[in-house]
Design a protein around this motif. Structure first.
Motif, PDB file in Angstrom:
ATOM      1  N   PHE A  84      18.827  85.047  30.021  1.00  0.00           N
ATOM      2  CA  PHE A  84      19.890  84.217  30.605  1.00  0.00           C
ATOM      3  C   PHE A  84      19.408  83.301  31.725  1.00  0.00           C
ATOM      4  O   PHE A  84      20.206  82.524  32.273  1.00  0.00           O
ATOM      5  CB  PHE A  84      21.028  85.103  31.120  1.00  0.00           C
ATOM      6  N   ASP A  85      18.122  83.415  32.126  1.00  0.00           N
ATOM      7  CA  ASP A  85      17.575  82.600  33.210  1.00  0.00           C
ATOM      8  C   ASP A  85      18.297  82.807  34.533  1.00  0.00           C
ATOM      9  O   ASP A  85      18.365  81.906  35.368  1.00  0.00           O
ATOM     10  CB  ASP A  85      17.608  81.109  32.843  1.00  0.00           C
ATOM     11  N   ILE A  86      18.821  84.002  34.729  1.00  0.00           N
ATOM     12  CA  ILE A  86      19.517  84.310  35.974  1.00  0.00           C
ATOM     13  C   ILE A  86      19.467  85.811  36.208  1.00  0.00           C
ATOM     14  O   ILE A  86      19.447  86.599  35.250  1.00  0.00           O
ATOM     15  CB  ILE A  86      20.981  83.814  35.935  1.00  0.00           C
ATOM     16  N   VAL A  87      19.400  86.212  37.467  1.00  0.00           N
ATOM     17  CA  VAL A  87      19.392  87.629  37.811  1.00  0.00           C
ATOM     18  C   VAL A  87      20.811  88.168  37.710  1.00  0.00           C
ATOM     19  O   VAL A  87      21.724  87.643  38.352  1.00  0.00           O
ATOM     20  CB  VAL A  87      18.843  87.853  39.235  1.00  0.00           C
ATOM     21  N   SER A  88      20.996  89.198  36.904  1.00  0.00           N
ATOM     22  CA  SER A  88      22.327  89.770  36.719  1.00  0.00           C
ATOM     23  C   SER A  88      22.214  91.293  36.566  1.00  0.00           C
ATOM     24  O   SER A  88      21.451  91.765  35.719  1.00  0.00           O
ATOM     25  CB  SER A  88      22.991  89.167  35.474  1.00  0.00           C
ATOM     26  N   PRO A  89      22.936  92.048  37.416  1.00  0.00           N
ATOM     27  CA  PRO A  89      23.810  91.602  38.511  1.00  0.00           C
ATOM     28  C   PRO A  89      22.985  91.132  39.710  1.00  0.00           C
ATOM     29  O   PRO A  89      21.877  91.612  39.932  1.00  0.00           O
ATOM     30  CB  PRO A  89      24.602  92.859  38.857  1.00  0.00           C
ATOM     31  N   PHE A  90      23.523  90.183  40.464  1.00  0.00           N
ATOM     32  CA  PHE A  90      22.792  89.592  41.578  1.00  0.00           C
ATOM     33  C   PHE A  90      23.414  90.034  42.899  1.00  0.00           C
ATOM     34  O   PHE A  90      24.599  89.794  43.161  1.00  0.00           O
ATOM     35  CB  PHE A  90      22.816  88.072  41.490  1.00  0.00           C
ATOM     36  N   SER A  91      22.614  90.697  43.722  1.00  0.00           N
ATOM     37  CA  SER A  91      23.008  91.107  45.070  1.00  0.00           C
ATOM     38  C   SER A  91      21.745  91.469  45.826  1.00  0.00           C
ATOM     39  O   SER A  91      20.712  91.795  45.216  1.00  0.00           O
ATOM     40  CB  SER A  91      23.968  92.307  45.029  1.00  0.00           C
ATOM     41  N   PRO A  92      21.767  91.420  47.165  1.00  0.00           N
ATOM     42  CA  PRO A  92      20.567  91.785  47.934  1.00  0.00           C
ATOM     43  C   PRO A  92      20.051  93.183  47.618  1.00  0.00           C
ATOM     44  O   PRO A  92      18.833  93.397  47.548  1.00  0.00           O
ATOM     45  CB  PRO A  92      21.046  91.672  49.387  1.00  0.00           C
ATOM     46  N   ILE A  93      20.957  94.130  47.397  1.00  0.00           N
ATOM     47  CA  ILE A  93      20.531  95.496  47.099  1.00  0.00           C
ATOM     48  C   ILE A  93      19.800  95.550  45.764  1.00  0.00           C
ATOM     49  O   ILE A  93      18.743  96.195  45.632  1.00  0.00           O
ATOM     50  CB  ILE A  93      21.743  96.451  47.081  1.00  0.00           C
ATOM     51  N   HIS A 166      14.349  87.628  54.386  1.00  0.00           N
ATOM     52  CA  HIS A 166      14.490  87.696  52.937  1.00  0.00           C
ATOM     53  C   HIS A 166      15.291  86.492  52.433  1.00  0.00           C
ATOM     54  O   HIS A 166      16.336  86.158  52.988  1.00  0.00           O
ATOM     55  CB  HIS A 166      15.202  88.980  52.521  1.00  0.00           C
ATOM     56  N   VAL A 167      14.790  85.882  51.393  1.00  0.00           N
ATOM     57  CA  VAL A 167      15.509  84.804  50.718  1.00  0.00           C
ATOM     58  C   VAL A 167      15.592  85.177  49.239  1.00  0.00           C
ATOM     59  O   VAL A 167      14.574  85.226  48.544  1.00  0.00           O
ATOM     60  CB  VAL A 167      14.797  83.444  50.885  1.00  0.00           C
ATOM     61  N   PHE A 168      16.798  85.463  48.770  1.00  0.00           N
ATOM     62  CA  PHE A 168      16.983  85.892  47.385  1.00  0.00           C
ATOM     63  C   PHE A 168      17.534  84.741  46.551  1.00  0.00           C
ATOM     64  O   PHE A 168      18.512  84.087  46.943  1.00  0.00           O
ATOM     65  CB  PHE A 168      17.948  87.082  47.325  1.00  0.00           C
ATOM     66  N   LEU A 169      16.916  84.502  45.423  1.00  0.00           N
ATOM     67  CA  LEU A 169      17.300  83.414  44.525  1.00  0.00           C
ATOM     68  C   LEU A 169      17.670  83.987  43.165  1.00  0.00           C
ATOM     69  O   LEU A 169      16.854  84.664  42.527  1.00  0.00           O
ATOM     70  CB  LEU A 169      16.148  82.413  44.382  1.00  0.00           C
ATOM     71  N   SER A 170      18.862  83.713  42.721  1.00  0.00           N
ATOM     72  CA  SER A 170      19.328  84.254  41.440  1.00  0.00           C
ATOM     73  C   SER A 170      18.644  83.616  40.248  1.00  0.00           C
ATOM     74  O   SER A 170      18.724  84.141  39.133  1.00  0.00           O
ATOM     75  CB  SER A 170      20.845  84.077  41.313  1.00  0.00           C
ATOM     76  N   THR A 171      17.968  82.483  40.470  1.00  0.00           N
ATOM     77  CA  THR A 171      17.311  81.767  39.371  1.00  0.00           C
ATOM     78  C   THR A 171      15.818  82.074  39.279  1.00  0.00           C
ATOM     79  O   THR A 171      15.091  81.398  38.549  1.00  0.00           O
ATOM     80  CB  THR A 171      17.506  80.253  39.540  1.00  0.00           C
ATOM     81  N   HIS A 172      15.346  83.077  40.037  1.00  0.00           N
ATOM     82  CA  HIS A 172      13.943  83.454  40.013  1.00  0.00           C
ATOM     83  C   HIS A 172      13.815  84.923  39.623  1.00  0.00           C
ATOM     84  O   HIS A 172      14.638  85.753  40.036  1.00  0.00           O
ATOM     85  CB  HIS A 172      13.286  83.231  41.377  1.00  0.00           C
TER      86      HIS A 172
END
Length: 321
Positions: A84-93, A166-172
């Motif tokens: 899907f090219d996205i982190v799922s589920p996406f959250s800092p934890i 921390h920098v979290f990117l859902s597309t990486h």
């Protein structure tokens, strides 16, 4: 895994979505068929006292637990991202947990395999030096604890406690690079790749090969000196598990070594879309490699099938006279 895998962040345009879907399906099937095998093998090791207390099984038990975590968490998140090219589920934890498992636990499996390839030489050819409790503590339990906990503790600190933003990117993949990479000294980045992955895999290959050669060369003496079946079982167990790592990790390491030797474009077209994901295969294969080394395997499987079949038997109908 090392951030050498960060190239996964950029999907090669030449890789078709069809291949990604095929890869996702294959890994999904691998997960589904591996989980029951993990349960069966871990139950066999943990439920039977003699098997659980055998020294040569301790490293295998921890290795199975670590690989099960990789299979259910790391592989699931990685393949979902690939599809899907996205982190799922996406959250800092989720991001922190994924990074910890992908580095600390995954590197832990490599460290355990490295120690297993050394310890088998002691257990097979020098078992007399660990007969006392004190020697078992020094030569078995302390090294086992070190190689089990070294990378998990190191990366727990680097991921959860190291002072950085921390920098979290859902597309990486893995929500981006670990934050300590931006401030860590260059020597540690090289140490991270070499000491935690490249060198252990190469040494596993070396020590496992030497073990098999020593076993073949000294077979006649071993038959007279120790229990032949137990010795053979330890060799088979290590060989099958080692092969599952070497077959799928060596191609990546070879490409990295060649690239580092002055050929930066060597394998660049295949490493990201194809080769880098091969390292996720061992968690699928390891339980089956362990299963094949279990003693009296046919008897155990037959007992399990008979037990299931007996549960399905319908109680006889009582005829009232």
């Amino acid at each position: 895994m090392s951030d050498n895998f960060s190239d996964d962040n950029i999907i090669n345009d030449n890789v078709s979505r069809t291949w990604i879907k095929i890869e996702f399906s294959l890994f999904l099937i691998g997960q589904i068929v591996s989980i029951p095998c993990y349960i069966f093998v871990l139950y066999h090791f943990l439920a039977h006292k003699i098997t659980r207390r055998a020294l040569h099984n301790h490293v295998i038990i921890i290795l199975l637990i670590y690989n099960f975590i990789d299979l259910t968490v790391d592989l699931s998140l990685t393949m979902t991202y690939s599809l899907f090219d996205i982190v799922s589920p996406f959250s800092p934890i989720v991001c922190l947990l994924w990074q910890f498992i992908d580095y600390g636990i995954w590197y832990g499996t490599i460290s355990l395999m490295f120690w297993a390839s050394i310890e088998r030489h002691i257990l097979v050819f020098h078992s007399n030096i660990i007969r006392t409790k004190q020697r078992r503590i020094i030569l078995h339990y302390i090294p086992l604890l070190f190689f089990s906990l070294y990378t998990p503790i190191l990366y727990f600190y680097l991921i959860f406690l190291y002072p950085c933003d921390h920098v979290f990117l859902s597309t990486h993949v893995r929500c981006g690079s670990l934050c300590y990479f931006y401030s860590a000294p260059v020597w540690f980045i090289y140490y991270d790749t070499l000491a935690h992955y490249t060198i252990p895999i190469l040494l596993i290959t070396l020590f496992s090969s030497i073990l098999i050669l020593r076993f073949i060369k000294q077979k006649s003496r071993l038959k007279q000196a120790i229990k032949w079946r137990q010795c053979r079982k330890m060799i088979i167990q290590l060989s099958l598990v080692s092969i599952s790592y070497l077959v799928f990790d060596l191609p990546y390491i070879i490409i990295i070594i060649v690239q580092s030797s002055g050929y930066p474009n060597f394998g660049s077209e295949i490493i990201t879309p194809y080769i880098s994901h091969l390292v996720y295969v061992p968690p699928i294969v390891v339980p089956y490699a362990t299963l094949l080394s279990l003693p009296r395997l046919k008897y155990k499987l037959r007992s399990l099938l008979i037990w299931k079949r007996n549960r399905r038997i319908i109680a006889p109908i009582t005829v009232v006279q």
